[in-house]
Design a protein around this motif. Structure first.
Motif, PDB file in Angstrom:
ATOM      1  N   ASP A  59       0.837  -1.204   0.000  1.00 12.71           N
ATOM      2  CA  ASP A  59       0.000   0.000   0.000  1.00 12.71           C
ATOM      3  C   ASP A  59       0.862   1.240   0.000  1.00 12.71           C
ATOM      4  N   VAL A  60       2.024   1.135   0.632  1.00 14.26           N
ATOM      5  CA  VAL A  60       2.929   2.277   0.661  1.00 14.26           C
ATOM      6  C   VAL A  60       4.359   1.755   0.801  1.00 14.26           C
ATOM      7  N   LEU A  61       5.291   2.477   0.156  1.00 13.07           N
ATOM      8  CA  LEU A  61       6.708   2.125   0.242  1.00 13.07           C
ATOM      9  C   LEU A  61       7.451   3.299   0.854  1.00 13.07           C
ATOM     10  N   GLY A  62       8.494   3.011   1.614  1.00 13.61           N
ATOM     11  CA  GLY A  62       9.244   4.136   2.150  1.00 13.61           C
ATOM     12  C   GLY A  62      10.461   3.693   2.918  1.00 13.61           C
ATOM     13  N   ASP A  63      11.210   4.701   3.433  1.00 13.42           N
ATOM     14  CA  ASP A  63      12.331   4.388   4.308  1.00 13.42           C
ATOM     15  C   ASP A  63      11.828   4.477   5.752  1.00 13.42           C
ATOM     16  N   SER A  64      12.755   4.326   6.686  1.00 11.73           N
ATOM     17  CA  SER A  64      12.332   4.277   8.100  1.00 11.73           C
ATOM     18  C   SER A  64      11.573   5.530   8.514  1.00 11.73           C
ATOM     19  N   GLU A 105       9.836   7.685   6.608  1.00 14.64           N
ATOM     20  CA  GLU A 105       8.507   7.738   5.984  1.00 14.64           C
ATOM     21  C   GLU A 105       7.560   6.731   6.649  1.00 14.64           C
ATOM     22  N   LEU A 106       8.080   5.558   6.970  1.00 14.81           N
ATOM     23  CA  LEU A 106       7.231   4.546   7.587  1.00 14.81           C
ATOM     24  C   LEU A 106       6.880   4.937   9.026  1.00 14.81           C
ATOM     25  N   ALA A 107       7.826   5.597   9.719  1.00 20.13           N
ATOM     26  CA  ALA A 107       7.537   6.046  11.083  1.00 20.13           C
ATOM     27  C   ALA A 107       6.485   7.152  11.059  1.00 20.13           C
ATOM     28  N   ARG A 108       6.598   8.058  10.096  1.00 21.43           N
ATOM     29  CA  ARG A 108       5.604   9.133   9.977  1.00 21.43           C
ATOM     30  C   ARG A 108       4.234   8.554   9.671  1.00 21.43           C
ATOM     31  N   LEU A 109       4.255   7.543   8.842  1.00 19.15           N
ATOM     32  CA  LEU A 109       3.010   6.877   8.486  1.00 19.15           C
ATOM     33  C   LEU A 109       2.393   6.240   9.736  1.00 19.15           C
ATOM     34  N   MET A 118      11.280  -2.027  12.726  1.00 16.90           N
ATOM     35  CA  MET A 118      10.306  -1.193  12.008  1.00 16.90           C
ATOM     36  C   MET A 118       8.876  -1.550  12.442  1.00 16.90           C
ATOM     37  N   ALA A 119       8.629  -2.854  12.580  1.00 15.32           N
ATOM     38  CA  ALA A 119       7.303  -3.287  13.029  1.00 15.32           C
ATOM     39  C   ALA A 119       7.083  -2.842  14.472  1.00 15.32           C
ATOM     40  N   GLU A 120       8.150  -2.864  15.265  1.00  9.75           N
ATOM     41  CA  GLU A 120       8.025  -2.395  16.656  1.00  9.75           C
ATOM     42  C   GLU A 120       7.677  -0.901  16.687  1.00  9.75           C
ATOM     43  N   THR A 121       8.318  -0.133  15.801  1.00 11.01           N
ATOM     44  CA  THR A 121       8.027   1.310  15.755  1.00 11.01           C
ATOM     45  C   THR A 121       6.549   1.531  15.416  1.00 11.01           C
ATOM     46  N   MET A 122       6.069   0.730  14.480  1.00 15.14           N
ATOM     47  CA  MET A 122       4.656   0.801  14.101  1.00 15.14           C
ATOM     48  C   MET A 122       3.782   0.512  15.325  1.00 15.14           C
ATOM     49  N   ILE A 163       4.675   0.817  18.564  1.00 18.62           N
ATOM     50  CA  ILE A 163       4.835   1.865  19.581  1.00 18.62           C
ATOM     51  C   ILE A 163       3.915   3.053  19.273  1.00 18.62           C
ATOM     52  N   LEU A 164       3.864   3.418  17.990  1.00 15.70           N
ATOM     53  CA  LEU A 164       3.085   4.607  17.612  1.00 15.70           C
ATOM     54  C   LEU A 164       1.615   4.291  17.332  1.00 15.70           C
ATOM     55  N   ASN A 165       1.294   3.027  17.206  1.00 18.03           N
ATOM     56  CA  ASN A 165      -0.090   2.589  16.955  1.00 18.03           C
ATOM     57  C   ASN A 165      -0.463   1.503  17.957  1.00 18.03           C
TER      58      ASN A 165
END
Ligand code: SF4
Length: 313
Positions: free
Chosen positions: A40-45, A47-51, A69-73, A75-77
């Motif tokens: 659905d979306v591609l990005g670097d760390s 962009e993915l963190a902002r998402l 990266m999944a952990e960051t997702m 933490i923020l969600n």
């Protein structure tokens, strides 16, 4: 059935399952091209963190990247149900910075701010004052206004930040590195520049300083992508993981010539995710593929991530 047909069939199966179950599929720039094609979306760390910061209107997220990266997702969600296609897709650099070495470094330098690269595990992030990505590391460090910082885990990114900002970085650990980006050597870039004298050489700040010094431009994958897209130049030497070049080939004007600094720059950890595994995780949702950072750790790590967003607004 040919490999191409099999790939198409799996992609279609995933897209159908995804739609039926309201699943969101973000993917990092280093993922396999067949995954990039259906993300659905591609990005670097960054962009993915902002998402991850945004409200994602999906019941489930299947995150294609590596563990941190999944952990960051998560933490923020904190309310989202997050799965990874392959729990063994882990970043070796993130593992070089366990929380105990940070606790020790903090005890030795109690007055220094702790800046951690997003390529760290949640437990380490919880020990940081602020997080940065390769795209905003210099900006974050400068904004702190300190003369010295503890910086981990990538020594090469620390050197890049020090060069850019003049702020002294004390690396934690002393020699953290990315196993993919340290494979580039200055001779490889110089040789390609000799062969392609009109090419602009771009390298990632995870490359060693000797490599950064012979490149024309040093930047994150999002920076490289946008630079190549917008530039009037025709030829580019790309010094990062090969997945970014796959994305460039698909999304950027076909007249541009993209020369990989090394065909061997492959992050095997990123490539552990496959279409089959994405399909299976959507169908079975196994517990062992679920990523949920415990709230006690997430709360502290979230503070450090939010500080990054605040400093780079
Ligand atoms: S490319 Fe390097 S930093 Fe990125 S996930 Fe692979 S090993 Fe980790």
């Amino acid at each position: 059935m040919s490999q191409g047909n099999r790939t198409k069939e799996l992609q279609e199966e995933i897209l159908k399952l995804k739609k039926g179950e309201n699943i969101f599929l973000p993917a990092h720039n280093y993922q396999r091209p067949e995954i990039q094609e259906i993300a659905d979306v591609l990005g670097d760390s960054l962009e993915l963190a902002r998402l991850a910061q945004k409200e994602i209107k999906a019941d489930t997220i299947v995150f294609c990247g590596v563990d941190f990266m999944a952990e960051t997702m998560s933490i923020l969600n904190p309310d989202a149900e997050i799965y990874v296609p392959e729990p063994k897709a882990r970043c070796p650099m993130a593992m070089m910075c366990p929380k105990n070495i940070l606790i020790k470094a903090k005890a030795e330098h109690p007055d220094l701010p702790v800046v951690l690269y997003v390529n760290t595990l949640a437990e380490a992030k919880a020990e940081a004052d602020v997080i940065c990505t390769s795209a905003n590391a210099a900006k974050v460090v400068k904004a702190l206004g300190a003369e010295k910082v503890l910086f981990g885990p990538d020594k090469n990114l620390a050197d890049y930040v020090e060069k850019k900002t003049g702020v002294k970085t004390i690396p934690v650990p002393e020699d953290g590195y990315c196993i993919v980006h340290v494979r580039f050597a200055p001779e490889m870039i110089l040789e390609l520049k000799r062969k392609h004298p009109n090419a602009v050489a771009l390298v990632h700040p995870e490359c060693e300083m000797e490599v950064q010094n012979v490149a024309d431009i040093v930047g994150s994958t999002s920076f490289m992508f946008n630079y190549v897209k917008e530039s009037k130049e025709k030829e580019f030497i790309i010094g990062t993981e090969i997945g970014l070049i796959e994305r460039m080939k698909r999304e950027i004007d076909g007249n541009k010539i993209l020369i990989p600094a090394s065909e061997k720059a492959i992050c095997r950890n990123m490539k552990l995710n496959t279409l089959e595994k994405i399909r299976d995780v959507i169908i079975n949702k196994p517990k062992e593929n679920m990523v949920k950072v415990p709230e006690k750790v997430a709360e502290k790590a979230r503070g450090a991530l939010e500080k990054m967003f605040q400093l780079t607004k």
